[in-house]
Design a protein around this motif. Sequence first.
Motif, PDB file in Angstrom:
ATOM      1  N   GLY A   1      68.639  19.730  38.806  1.00 41.81           N
ATOM      2  CA  GLY A   1      69.110  18.793  39.803  1.00 41.81           C
ATOM      3  C   GLY A   1      68.798  19.251  41.197  1.00 41.81           C
ATOM      4  O   GLY A   1      67.922  20.074  41.415  1.00 41.81           O
TER       5      GLY A   1
ATOM      6  N   LEU B   1      71.091  17.329  31.427  1.00 42.70           N
ATOM      7  CA  LEU B   1      69.893  16.688  31.958  1.00 42.70           C
ATOM      8  C   LEU B   1      68.704  17.039  31.073  1.00 42.70           C
ATOM      9  O   LEU B   1      68.640  18.139  30.521  1.00 42.70           O
ATOM     10  CB  LEU B   1      69.612  17.187  33.381  1.00 42.70           C
ATOM     11  CG  LEU B   1      70.659  16.847  34.435  1.00 42.70           C
ATOM     12  CD1 LEU B   1      70.404  17.661  35.701  1.00 42.70           C
ATOM     13  CD2 LEU B   1      70.636  15.371  34.750  1.00 42.70           C
TER      14      LEU B   1
ATOM     15  N   PRO C   1      73.784  20.308  34.569  1.00 41.45           N
ATOM     16  CA  PRO C   1      73.687  19.905  35.965  1.00 41.45           C
ATOM     17  C   PRO C   1      73.986  21.109  36.843  1.00 41.45           C
ATOM     18  O   PRO C   1      74.863  21.906  36.525  1.00 41.45           O
ATOM     19  CB  PRO C   1      74.786  18.850  36.118  1.00 41.45           C
ATOM     20  CG  PRO C   1      75.099  18.402  34.732  1.00 41.45           C
ATOM     21  CD  PRO C   1      74.817  19.558  33.840  1.00 41.45           C
TER      22      PRO C   1
ATOM     23  N   ARG D   1      75.929  13.720  40.074  1.00 35.86           N
ATOM     24  CA  ARG D   1      75.643  13.462  38.653  1.00 35.86           C
ATOM     25  C   ARG D   1      76.608  12.491  37.986  1.00 35.86           C
ATOM     26  O   ARG D   1      76.352  12.024  36.885  1.00 35.86           O
ATOM     27  CB  ARG D   1      75.665  14.779  37.852  1.00 35.86           C
ATOM     28  CG  ARG D   1      74.610  15.794  38.227  1.00 35.86           C
ATOM     29  CD  ARG D   1      73.191  15.317  37.918  1.00 35.86           C
ATOM     30  NE  ARG D   1      72.318  15.695  39.023  1.00 35.86           N
ATOM     31  CZ  ARG D   1      71.884  14.854  39.948  1.00 35.86           C
ATOM     32  NH1 ARG D   1      72.155  13.561  39.863  1.00 35.86           N
ATOM     33  NH2 ARG D   1      71.147  15.265  40.944  1.00 35.86           N
TER      34      ARG D   1
ATOM     35  N   ASP E   1      68.557  13.419  38.012  1.00 31.06           N
ATOM     36  CA  ASP E   1      67.987  13.728  39.320  1.00 31.06           C
ATOM     37  C   ASP E   1      66.486  13.444  39.305  1.00 31.06           C
ATOM     38  O   ASP E   1      65.954  12.921  38.326  1.00 31.06           O
ATOM     39  CB  ASP E   1      68.293  15.172  39.713  1.00 31.06           C
ATOM     40  CG  ASP E   1      67.707  16.158  38.736  1.00 31.06           C
ATOM     41  OD1 ASP E   1      66.810  15.776  37.943  1.00 31.06           O
ATOM     42  OD2 ASP E   1      68.142  17.317  38.737  1.00 31.06           O
TER      43      ASP E   1
ATOM     44  N   SER F   1      64.386  14.799  36.333  1.00 33.38           N
ATOM     45  CA  SER F   1      64.918  14.618  34.985  1.00 33.38           C
ATOM     46  C   SER F   1      64.737  13.180  34.519  1.00 33.38           C
ATOM     47  O   SER F   1      64.801  12.247  35.308  1.00 33.38           O
ATOM     48  CB  SER F   1      66.412  14.969  34.962  1.00 33.38           C
ATOM     49  OG  SER F   1      66.628  16.271  35.430  1.00 33.38           O
TER      50      SER F   1
ATOM     51  N   CYS G   1      70.339  11.799  32.119  1.00 32.90           N
ATOM     52  CA  CYS G   1      71.568  12.574  32.232  1.00 32.90           C
ATOM     53  C   CYS G   1      72.511  11.962  31.215  1.00 32.90           C
ATOM     54  O   CYS G   1      72.949  10.832  31.372  1.00 32.90           O
ATOM     55  CB  CYS G   1      72.119  12.447  33.651  1.00 32.90           C
ATOM     56  SG  CYS G   1      73.640  13.361  33.949  1.00 32.90           S
TER      57      CYS G   1
END
Lengths: 243, 243
Positions: free
Chosen positions: B3, B40, B51, B72, B137, B140, B143
């Motif tokens: 992240g 993630l 995260p 997140r 993020d 990624s 999540c």
Amino acid sequence: MAGNSEQKASQIDWAAFMPGLALDAVIFGYHNGQLKILLLEYKNTPLFALPGGFIQQDEDLNNAAKRVLHERTALSNIYLEQFYVFGDLSRHNASQLKQIIVANGHFIDDSHWLLQRFISVGYYALIDFTKAIPTPDAISDSCQWFDITNLPPVMLEDHQEIIRKALETLQTDLDRKLIGFNLLPETFTMGDLQGLYETILGKPLLRPAFQRKMLSLGILERIAKKQTGMAHKAPYLYKFIGG
Amino acid sequence: MAGNSEQKASQIDWAAFMPGLALDAVIFGYHNGQLKILLLEYKNTPLFALPGGFIQQDEDLNNAAKRVLHERTALSNIYLEQFYVFGDLSRHNASQLKQIIVANGHFIDDSHWLLQRFISVGYYALIDFTKAIPTPDAISDSCQWFDITNLPPVMLEDHQEIIRKALETLQTDLDRKLIGFNLLPETFTMGDLQGLYETILGKPLLRPAFQRKMLSLGILERIAKKQTGMAHKAPYLYKFIGG
DNA sequence: TTATTATTGTAACAAATTGATACAATAATA
DNA sequence: TATTATTGTATCAATTTGTTACAATAATAA
């Protein structure tokens, strides 16, 4: 932090350490019915501080803590716990640090990370008071025991708060884990042990209940009668059996 | 960590962060009788990670954790605790990090601290599953919630160990502090609460004793009968009263 | 040598907490 | 209206903790 300077600051290879990161150790000892901690007194300043240090780039964090403990007490195999990371911006006090550096006749550029904000990992350690050899570092006059109820008025940065939180953690850990013994010599009486608990918890405990509870844990081995010069029944000596 | 990259890596001002320091968050949720955490999945790799993020030079450590949590989950006022600092050299895995960076089409010099060893502060958070909005993020794909008993096989660095230690801490904290409620919606039945405790502790509890204990704590307010469609007596609803 | 004194070790009982069983009170469904 | 599954709680047993009491010392004083 304090310590970690066996050489003059100007000779230290700062690149060997993790920048912006330190550790502080609240080293507890127990003597004459008092809970004590080790504090360093910086040269030519009225400042006291917890033993501490930096983490080498090629060193485990916990090993850095063990190294600091060893440097200040000459002890190995110390009971040691992380308890909190102090990372507020407000703990930063560049002028205090600069004062210390100047008082030692050194110079560091204002942009150096040593004068910037840093984050410190708090550890607490429990040691046998009689075994430790308190040893100041290069920039300190002394490394001395202080009664936890009678600390010096002026301390570095947030060290007062670090100590408070360490004590709080020790109090709550005391019953959950069986760690009190680390503060006593190899052998001790039930009275010694109860006194230790009462001092840490800050309250009196009932003797029969305390003795019954400790014996029921199965972690005490009864050794022999103590040869006291007291005008009363001699207490048993115990030692802690790990496991 | 994962992240903290809402921009492309090459655009990030790395000097704005504390080098060599990160935080990882084990975000617990509870749903359908399962304890879950958020993970993630990095783009173009089979790697999953907690995260996490870096600490800005001008940011309190705990605020950095709150920021990451908010990024997140879109939640604020989250129950959050530090639980351990992971600082062994052995957790360092430059090739994994490089793989992630390359997979995102970026380049970072090998000497950059991002590819050196770093130390990570572990946090755990307890949130209301129904309120969180899991948000990946920039680097990624997803999540997502994972059942704590069914985690992906390949995880970044020592994230498996971080999760294990977070769960262990949650289990010991559950009784000492009154934190379980943070994992439930505003209102819940005694059965919900018992199920939560049983899931976290991994063992069955006796219903009458559990109910008696929870009610004796004086932290539950009984609301009203639940209108279930079940063929049995409708349970009361409770809500947690802080203080 | 024999009380006296202070403290230790533990028994004994009370109080409180926790463990376990039992059962009446529902809220649908058959 | 009986049946079913589950809830809320009473009841008693088992365990743990709190409290009082007292015999057993190990010096010292008489």
